[in-house]
Write a protein that holds these residues in place. Structure first.
Motif, PDB file in Angstrom:
ATOM      1  N   ARG A  26       0.816  -1.218   0.000  1.00  0.00           N
ATOM      2  CA  ARG A  26       0.000   0.000   0.000  1.00  0.00           C
ATOM      3  C   ARG A  26       0.854   1.273   0.000  1.00  0.00           C
ATOM      4  O   ARG A  26       0.448   2.296  -0.556  1.00  0.00           O
ATOM      5  CB  ARG A  26      -0.954   0.006   1.190  1.00  0.00           C
ATOM      6  N   ILE A  27       2.047   1.209   0.619  1.00  0.00           N
ATOM      7  CA  ILE A  27       2.914   2.394   0.656  1.00  0.00           C
ATOM      8  C   ILE A  27       3.412   2.730  -0.749  1.00  0.00           C
ATOM      9  O   ILE A  27       3.463   3.905  -1.134  1.00  0.00           O
ATOM     10  CB  ILE A  27       4.105   2.172   1.611  1.00  0.00           C
ATOM     11  N   GLU A  28       3.752   1.700  -1.517  1.00  0.00           N
ATOM     12  CA  GLU A  28       4.216   1.943  -2.879  1.00  0.00           C
ATOM     13  C   GLU A  28       3.113   2.570  -3.723  1.00  0.00           C
ATOM     14  O   GLU A  28       3.375   3.415  -4.576  1.00  0.00           O
ATOM     15  CB  GLU A  28       4.688   0.650  -3.535  1.00  0.00           C
ATOM     16  N   LEU A  29       1.874   2.172  -3.478  1.00  0.00           N
ATOM     17  CA  LEU A  29       0.747   2.724  -4.228  1.00  0.00           C
ATOM     18  C   LEU A  29       0.637   4.231  -4.008  1.00  0.00           C
ATOM     19  O   LEU A  29       0.328   4.989  -4.937  1.00  0.00           O
ATOM     20  CB  LEU A  29      -0.551   2.032  -3.819  1.00  0.00           C
ATOM     21  N   LYS A  30       0.898   4.673  -2.778  1.00  0.00           N
ATOM     22  CA  LYS A  30       0.806   6.104  -2.470  1.00  0.00           C
ATOM     23  C   LYS A  30       1.863   6.910  -3.215  1.00  0.00           C
ATOM     24  O   LYS A  30       1.654   8.091  -3.516  1.00  0.00           O
ATOM     25  CB  LYS A  30       0.970   6.321  -0.961  1.00  0.00           C
ATOM     26  N   ASN A  31       2.995   6.274  -3.497  1.00  0.00           N
ATOM     27  CA  ASN A  31       4.114   6.985  -4.121  1.00  0.00           C
ATOM     28  C   ASN A  31       4.244   6.708  -5.620  1.00  0.00           C
ATOM     29  O   ASN A  31       5.237   7.107  -6.231  1.00  0.00           O
ATOM     30  CB  ASN A  31       5.424   6.599  -3.429  1.00  0.00           C
ATOM     31  N   ILE A  32       3.269   6.051  -6.190  1.00  0.00           N
ATOM     32  CA  ILE A  32       3.353   5.683  -7.595  1.00  0.00           C
ATOM     33  C   ILE A  32       3.343   6.920  -8.492  1.00  0.00           C
ATOM     34  O   ILE A  32       2.633   7.897  -8.231  1.00  0.00           O
ATOM     35  CB  ILE A  32       2.193   4.729  -7.970  1.00  0.00           C
ATOM     36  N   LYS A  33       4.138   6.890  -9.539  1.00  0.00           N
ATOM     37  CA  LYS A  33       4.171   7.995 -10.486  1.00  0.00           C
ATOM     38  C   LYS A  33       2.917   7.977 -11.351  1.00  0.00           C
ATOM     39  O   LYS A  33       2.367   6.918 -11.653  1.00  0.00           O
ATOM     40  CB  LYS A  33       5.415   7.883 -11.376  1.00  0.00           C
ATOM     41  N   ARG A  34       2.495   9.169 -11.743  1.00  0.00           N
ATOM     42  CA  ARG A  34       1.259   9.279 -12.528  1.00  0.00           C
ATOM     43  C   ARG A  34       1.349   8.478 -13.820  1.00  0.00           C
ATOM     44  O   ARG A  34       0.389   7.801 -14.208  1.00  0.00           O
ATOM     45  CB  ARG A  34       0.984  10.751 -12.841  1.00  0.00           C
ATOM     46  N   GLN A  35       2.492   8.543 -14.505  1.00  0.00           N
ATOM     47  CA  GLN A  35       2.652   7.823 -15.764  1.00  0.00           C
ATOM     48  C   GLN A  35       2.519   6.319 -15.573  1.00  0.00           C
ATOM     49  O   GLN A  35       1.856   5.646 -16.367  1.00  0.00           O
ATOM     50  CB  GLN A  35       4.013   8.141 -16.386  1.00  0.00           C
ATOM     51  N   ASP A  36       3.125   5.790 -14.523  1.00  0.00           N
ATOM     52  CA  ASP A  36       3.029   4.354 -14.245  1.00  0.00           C
ATOM     53  C   ASP A  36       1.591   3.958 -13.918  1.00  0.00           C
ATOM     54  O   ASP A  36       1.125   2.886 -14.331  1.00  0.00           O
ATOM     55  CB  ASP A  36       3.957   3.978 -13.093  1.00  0.00           C
ATOM     56  N   PHE A  37       0.905   4.811 -13.164  1.00  0.00           N
ATOM     57  CA  PHE A  37      -0.488   4.515 -12.800  1.00  0.00           C
ATOM     58  C   PHE A  37      -1.372   4.468 -14.047  1.00  0.00           C
ATOM     59  O   PHE A  37      -2.207   3.556 -14.199  1.00  0.00           O
ATOM     60  CB  PHE A  37      -1.013   5.563 -11.824  1.00  0.00           C
TER      61      PHE A  37
END
Length: 290
Positions: free
Chosen positions: A53-64
């Motif tokens: 869940r922590i990685e999800l919070k820091n995900i880059k917009r392009q990757d998302f």
């Protein structure tokens, strides 16, 4: 890496079970797809919350955005391919949908500038030849339903290629857990929306159907597709897609045993050529050219 590439075959075996479960089910193809993905994300929810869940919070917009696009491709793959299974033979459906390496290799060559080796060319050319033989063999039967089923399976190959190519890009930046949860969630939403837009009833269905949905989620999505997505970080998407061409071996054998479904001569010849191309390509990857 040499050991990891053979792990693809483990994922392939479990994904090959999907055609059998789908043929047993009486539910509409879109419903099978939607519930399969719903139960998949439910199975992954707790591990995802605890670890990623922590990685999800820091995900880059392009990757998302790429994850969402991958999920859309996956949804369209399921919608077309699962529909094809009840319109053509399991052998035809699984072989044609497994022609995705043609599109994955081309996309990786254009987008990622992945080296297009002579071994890759030979393997893909053999796959294309085998696919053509199967298609022409079916065309001789003049069955409009079977031809449509073959076409849908082929479209499924194009969509899954998009899913694999994007996975190869995004997995370099994200853990497998984060990637698959976003992709599977997006795919689930798209499939349920398609069901609603097409007035496909989402209920009621028997306990047997829900057991099939759960079996698809665990064996084919968790142990199949998720294995592919894990390997994306370490192995070329082209190699993974080519390796999945072995799926028809498992599917056709199971269909023969369970449904007494005997492959046609064109399917046998075309499938043999495709599998030979796969084996040639995989064994050639012992050289460090990935």
């Amino acid at each position: 890496m040499n050991k990891l590439k053979y792990l693809v075959l483990v994922g392939t075996f479990f994904t090959s079970l999907s055609s059998i479960f789908i043929r047993i089910s009486n539910a509409p193809s879109l419903v099978i797809s939607a519930y399969r993905m719903l139960f998949t994300i439910l199975m992954l929810f707790i591990p995802f919350v605890l670890k990623y869940r922590i990685e999800l919070k820091n995900i880059k917009r392009q990757d998302f955005i790429l994850c969402i696009l991958s999920g859309i491709f996956l949804a369209l793959h399921f919608a077309t391919w699962i529909t094809s299974i009840n319109m053509t033979t399991i052998a035809n459906s699984t072989i044609l949908v497994s022609s995705s390496p043609i599109f994955v290799a081309l996309a990786n060559y254009v987008i990622l500038k992945e080296k297009f080796t002579s071994n890759m060319f030979i393997g893909i050319a053999m796959s294309l030849l085998g696919t053509t033989i199967i298609t022409l063999g079916t065309a001789g039967g003049l069955s409009s339903s079977m031809m449509l089923g073959n076409f849908l399976a082929f479209m499924g190959a194009i969509f899954v290629a998009g899913y694999l190519v994007i996975g190869g890009i995004v997995r370099k930046n994200l853990n497998a857990g984060t990637y698959v949860f976003i992709v599977y969630t997006a795919s689930t939403i798209v499939l349920f929306l398609i069901c609603l837009l097409t007035d496909t009833p989402l209920y009621p269905y028997s306990l047997k159907e829900f057991v099939i949905f759960i079996a698809l989620a665990f064996s084919c999505s968790i142990l199949g597709h998720t294995v592919y997505n894990y390997l994306m970080k370490y192995i070329s998407a082209t190699l993974i897609s080519v390796s999945t061409l072995t799926e028809p071996i498992f599917s056709s054998a199971l269909a023969l045993i369970i449904f007494k479904e005997i492959p046609s001569m064109s399917t046998f010849i075309g499938g043999t050529i495709i599998i030979s191309g796969v084996l040639y390509y995989i064994t050639s990857q012992n050289k460090p050219q990935l």
